[in-house]
Design a protein around this motif. Structure first.
Motif, PDB file in Angstrom:
ATOM      1  N   HIS A  27       0.837  -1.206   0.000  1.00 43.44           N
ATOM      2  CA  HIS A  27       0.000   0.000   0.000  1.00 43.44           C
ATOM      3  C   HIS A  27       0.871   1.255   0.000  1.00 43.44           C
ATOM      4  O   HIS A  27       0.576   2.227  -0.720  1.00 43.44           O
ATOM      5  CB  HIS A  27      -0.921  -0.012   1.215  1.00 43.44           C
ATOM      6  CG  HIS A  27      -1.882   1.134   1.252  1.00 43.44           C
ATOM      7  ND1 HIS A  27      -2.868   1.310   0.304  1.00 43.44           N
ATOM      8  CD2 HIS A  27      -1.997   2.190   2.114  1.00 43.44           C
ATOM      9  CE1 HIS A  27      -3.560   2.401   0.572  1.00 43.44           C
ATOM     10  NE2 HIS A  27      -3.050   2.953   1.670  1.00 43.44           N
ATOM     11  N   ALA A  28       1.965   1.245   0.779  1.00 46.02           N
ATOM     12  CA  ALA A  28       2.868   2.396   0.808  1.00 46.02           C
ATOM     13  C   ALA A  28       3.465   2.637  -0.576  1.00 46.02           C
ATOM     14  O   ALA A  28       3.556   3.782  -1.037  1.00 46.02           O
ATOM     15  CB  ALA A  28       3.973   2.166   1.836  1.00 46.02           C
ATOM     16  N   GLU A  29       3.871   1.560  -1.246  1.00 45.67           N
ATOM     17  CA  GLU A  29       4.414   1.698  -2.596  1.00 45.67           C
ATOM     18  C   GLU A  29       3.374   2.280  -3.548  1.00 45.67           C
ATOM     19  O   GLU A  29       3.675   3.181  -4.347  1.00 45.67           O
ATOM     20  CB  GLU A  29       4.889   0.355  -3.120  1.00 45.67           C
ATOM     21  CG  GLU A  29       5.419   0.422  -4.543  1.00 45.67           C
ATOM     22  CD  GLU A  29       5.768  -0.949  -5.095  1.00 45.67           C
ATOM     23  OE1 GLU A  29       6.930  -1.160  -5.471  1.00 45.67           O
ATOM     24  OE2 GLU A  29       4.855  -1.808  -5.145  1.00 45.67           O
ATOM     25  N   GLN A  30       2.155   1.771  -3.461  1.00 45.77           N
ATOM     26  CA  GLN A  30       1.083   2.236  -4.338  1.00 45.77           C
ATOM     27  C   GLN A  30       0.850   3.742  -4.176  1.00 45.77           C
ATOM     28  O   GLN A  30       0.745   4.481  -5.174  1.00 45.77           O
ATOM     29  CB  GLN A  30      -0.205   1.468  -4.020  1.00 45.77           C
ATOM     30  CG  GLN A  30      -1.413   1.921  -4.818  1.00 45.77           C
ATOM     31  CD  GLN A  30      -2.694   1.233  -4.346  1.00 45.77           C
ATOM     32  OE1 GLN A  30      -2.689   0.445  -3.413  1.00 45.77           O
ATOM     33  NE2 GLN A  30      -3.806   1.562  -4.989  1.00 45.77           N
ATOM     34  N   ILE A  31       0.784   4.205  -2.941  1.00 40.30           N
ATOM     35  CA  ILE A  31       0.523   5.625  -2.690  1.00 40.30           C
ATOM     36  C   ILE A  31       1.720   6.478  -3.093  1.00 40.30           C
ATOM     37  O   ILE A  31       1.568   7.575  -3.660  1.00 40.30           O
ATOM     38  CB  ILE A  31       0.157   5.856  -1.215  1.00 40.30           C
ATOM     39  CG1 ILE A  31      -1.114   5.081  -0.852  1.00 40.30           C
ATOM     40  CG2 ILE A  31      -0.025   7.341  -0.930  1.00 40.30           C
ATOM     41  CD1 ILE A  31      -2.324   5.426  -1.721  1.00 40.30           C
ATOM     42  N   TYR A  32       2.944   5.996  -2.832  1.00 40.96           N
ATOM     43  CA  TYR A  32       4.148   6.731  -3.237  1.00 40.96           C
ATOM     44  C   TYR A  32       4.156   6.949  -4.747  1.00 40.96           C
ATOM     45  O   TYR A  32       4.354   8.077  -5.224  1.00 40.96           O
ATOM     46  CB  TYR A  32       5.394   5.953  -2.800  1.00 40.96           C
ATOM     47  CG  TYR A  32       6.690   6.556  -3.287  1.00 40.96           C
ATOM     48  CD1 TYR A  32       7.326   7.562  -2.576  1.00 40.96           C
ATOM     49  CD2 TYR A  32       7.294   6.111  -4.468  1.00 40.96           C
ATOM     50  CE1 TYR A  32       8.524   8.118  -3.024  1.00 40.96           C
ATOM     51  CE2 TYR A  32       8.478   6.661  -4.923  1.00 40.96           C
ATOM     52  CZ  TYR A  32       9.090   7.660  -4.201  1.00 40.96           C
ATOM     53  OH  TYR A  32      10.278   8.213  -4.659  1.00 40.96           O
TER      54      TYR A  32
END
Length: 217
Positions: free
Chosen positions: A128-133
């Motif tokens: 999820h962090a990668e997706q938002i970044y």
């Protein structure tokens, strides 16, 4: 998203014999006993002075190590102030670029089995962090702005240079069972590596911690 394990690489370290000879030459200046230098006197001399706590002499030699670890561990590492550091910068590294594979890289937390609920929760949080970044970058955010959503588990590289006395200090603190398990994961293999290359300098630390299994083991 890439997932990898932490590691170390010794980038600069003189030959073990050269280290011992330089330390002995410096140390014997204190006693003006240079006449006692022989082809095999260095190890015994250094063992005596280090066992007596006279560690200032070993400050004459430096070692440089590259660590691959997560950002959380790097925050602990750079607290050791008697050293020089160069670290991968999330202000300038744009993980949405091809050179990074258009993805982030994270360090696997060894203390959770990959089939455990905790590991699956961690994996979901990283994804999820990668997706938002990546979404923030597409929307025009700069890397230094988008990094706000990056996790502690983000992989980073830190090059650290310190003298032998400081390395002994760092290893004594970070190989201890009281240390964070993920910093022990990189420091115990480093201790074994350094002891193999120049045993007399690191024998006290190896006696205390060298038989410990690495946390990942």
């Amino acid at each position: 998203m890439k997932i990898k394990s932490p590691s170390h690489e010794i980038l600069y370290m003189p030959d073990g014999e050269a280290i011992l000879k330089n330390i002995e030459l410096a140390g014997r200046t204190c006693y003006k006993s240079e006449d006692k230098i022989t082809p095999d006197s260095a190890a015994a001399f250094i063992r005596r002075i280090t066992r007596s706590g006279h560690h200032s002499v070993i400050e004459h030699m430096n070692i440089t190590v590259r660590f691959i670890c997560d950002r959380g561990v790097s925050h602990e590492l750079v607290r050791h102030r008697l050293a020089a550091y160069s670290q991968e910068s999330t202000r300038y590294a744009n993980y949405a670029h091809d050179k990074f594979g258009n993805e982030i890289t994270v360090i696997r937390p060894f203390f959770w089995a990959e089939d455990s609920p905790a590991y699956q929760d961690w994996l979901s949080a990283m994804a999820h962090a990668e997706q938002i970044y990546l979404k923030l970058i597409r929307e025009g955010a700069s890397p230094q702005e988008a990094r706000s959503v990056l996790p502690n588990s983000l992989k980073t590289e830190v090059v650290m240079t310190a003298n032998l006395r400081e390395w002994k200090h760092v290893l004594n603190l970070r190989c201890s069972r009281a240390a964070h398990p993920q910093i022990r994961e990189i420091m115990l293999p480093l201790l074994a590596d350094l002891h193999k290359r120049v045993p007399v300098v690191f024998e006290q630390e190896y006696e205390k911690y060298g038989n410990n299994e690495t946390p990942a083991g």
